[in-house]
Design a protein around this motif. Structure first.
Motif, PDB file in Angstrom:
ATOM      1  N   GLU A  35       7.542 -17.643  -8.424  1.00 49.80           N
ATOM      2  CA  GLU A  35       8.638 -16.650  -8.573  1.00 49.80           C
ATOM      3  C   GLU A  35       9.912 -17.171  -8.016  1.00 49.80           C
TER       4      GLU A  35
ATOM      5  N   ASN B  48      14.119 -12.606 -11.069  1.00 52.64           N
ATOM      6  CA  ASN B  48      14.538 -11.002 -11.084  1.00 52.64           C
ATOM      7  C   ASN B  48      15.814 -10.614 -11.756  1.00 52.64           C
TER       8      ASN B  48
ATOM      9  N   GLU C 116      11.280 -10.038 -14.329  1.00 53.51           N
ATOM     10  CA  GLU C 116      10.741  -9.316 -13.644  1.00 53.51           C
ATOM     11  C   GLU C 116      11.759  -8.068 -13.644  1.00 53.51           C
TER      12      GLU C 116
ATOM     13  N   ASP D 119       8.420  -5.114 -11.323  1.00 44.05           N
ATOM     14  CA  ASP D 119       8.301  -5.340  -9.846  1.00 44.05           C
ATOM     15  C   ASP D 119       8.332  -4.203  -9.135  1.00 44.05           C
TER      16      ASP D 119
ATOM     17  N   LYS E 111       3.477  -5.728 -10.759  1.00 44.61           N
ATOM     18  CA  LYS E 111       3.377  -6.348  -9.638  1.00 44.61           C
ATOM     19  C   LYS E 111       3.198  -5.266  -8.332  1.00 44.61           C
TER      20      LYS E 111
ATOM     21  N   GLU F 102       2.101  -8.514  -4.551  1.00 48.41           N
ATOM     22  CA  GLU F 102       3.150  -9.195  -3.804  1.00 48.41           C
ATOM     23  C   GLU F 102       2.746  -9.119  -2.071  1.00 48.41           C
TER      24      GLU F 102
HETATM   25 MG    MG Z   1      10.400 -10.243  -7.928  1.00 47.21          MG
END
Ligand code: MG
Ligand code: C2E
Ligand code: MG
Ligand code: MG
Length: 285
Positions: free
Chosen positions: A59, A118, A150, A178, A199, A235
């Protein structure tokens, strides 16, 4: 002295954000200049397959590295960027830079797997987003399958969202939701979204060892993801115990300080891409 000043200014800037005063304007101006001066930098955090332990991607996470103000975390400046519209140039820079880096790794014969970045909901709903994504893919020559966006749940409830997501999927880039579980995604929506991955928010991962509620939520998310043909990624995995529980519950992928913090690209490269065994550093822990 520089260090002291950096720390002082950092505290000053962090405080300014919560004050809503004219200092905010100063910070906004500084961020504008920072973008122009190329002070943004991407760190990369490795992502692992729960079953094999292999690093399967990363990421990308933005930081603002001011020459004398030191490193400013996204939690501090992304909200400001969102309030001021600066998220558009920031987001554009992030997307271009991820593609440039992935291209550079591929050109070196390194396989970074799938690299996510992101995208804030404001950026997503700004008209040229998908055009920019297509243009970025075209000009960088990066295979769409190497990238993943994301998105947070909060950005997905608008009526036009499905059309947008379908266009993103049409480019071949994957979509992950996310911080899943902290927003308002309904099952009905999820079923219609062309999403590949959920996620699981760090908040649930944190409680998975000793909070029956957190554990049930993770169990529920995994079951739902399975039913919908999606993958799950935990995460913020910090302990072996958390990983053991997540593995038992059937999570597919994970990231977290247990195996790897976000690090600058050159370090990421040495640590996770250039190893004798390629990306299969399964005995890292
Ligand atoms: Mg993220
Ligand atoms: P996120 O996308 O949910 O990213 C995960 C955050 O958790 C990252 O914080 C990461 O460093 C941190 N993290 C990862 N593993 C662990 C762990 O084991 N323990 C703990 N305590 N933390 C862990 P970071 O880099 O400070 O980013 C914070 C948030 O800022 C991100 O949350 C994301 O919402 C936002 N952000 C970061 N980069 C970008 C960007 O390029 N664009 C946009 N729009 N937002 C970004
Ligand atoms: Mg997250
Ligand atoms: Mg999170």
């Amino acid at each position: 002295e520089a260090k002291r000043r950096g720390r002082y200014t950092y505290a000053f800037y962090t405080q300014a954000l919560t004050e809503g005063s004219t200092r905010r304007l100063e910070l906004e101006q500084a961020l504008k200049e920072g973008i122009d001066r190329d002070e943004l930098v991407l760190f990369y955090q490795p992502v692992f397959d729960v079953e094999t332990g292999q690093c399967v991607g990363a990421e990308a996470l933005v930081r603002w590295e001011h020459p004398d103000r030191g490193m400013i975390s996204p939690g501090t400046f992304i909200p400001l960027a969102e309030d001021t519209g600066l998220i558009l140039p920031v987001g554009c820079w992030v997307m271009t830079e991820v593609a440039r880096q992935v291209r550079a790794w591929l050109d070196q014969g390194l396989d970074p797997g799938r690299v996510s970045f992101n995208v804030s909901s404001q950026q997503l709903h700004n008209a040229p987003f998908v055009d920019l994504l297509e243009e970025t893919l075209r000009s960088s020559g990066v295979p769409a399958g190497s990238l993943e966006v994301e998105l947070t749940e909060s950005g997905l409830m608008a009526e036009e969202t499905i059309g947008l997501l379908n266009r993103i999927r049409g480019t071949g880039v994957d979509i992950a939701i996310d911080d899943f579980g902290t927003g308002y995604s309904s099952l009905a929506y999820l079923r219609r979204f062309p999403v590949e991955k959920l996620k699981i928010d760090r908040g649930f991962v944190e409680g998975v060892e000793d909070s029956p509620e957190a554990r049930s939520i993770v169990e529920g998310v995994v079951a739902m993801a399975r039913a919908l043909g999606l993958r799950t990624q935990a995460e913020g995995v910090e302990t072996r115990e958390q990983l053991t529980v997540l593995s038992a519950l059937g999570a597919d992928l994970y990231q977290g300080f247990l195996r790897g913090r976000p690090v600058p690209a050159p370090i990421y490269e040495r640590q996770w891409l250039i190893t004798d065994t390629g990306r299969s550093v399964s005995d890292g822990v």
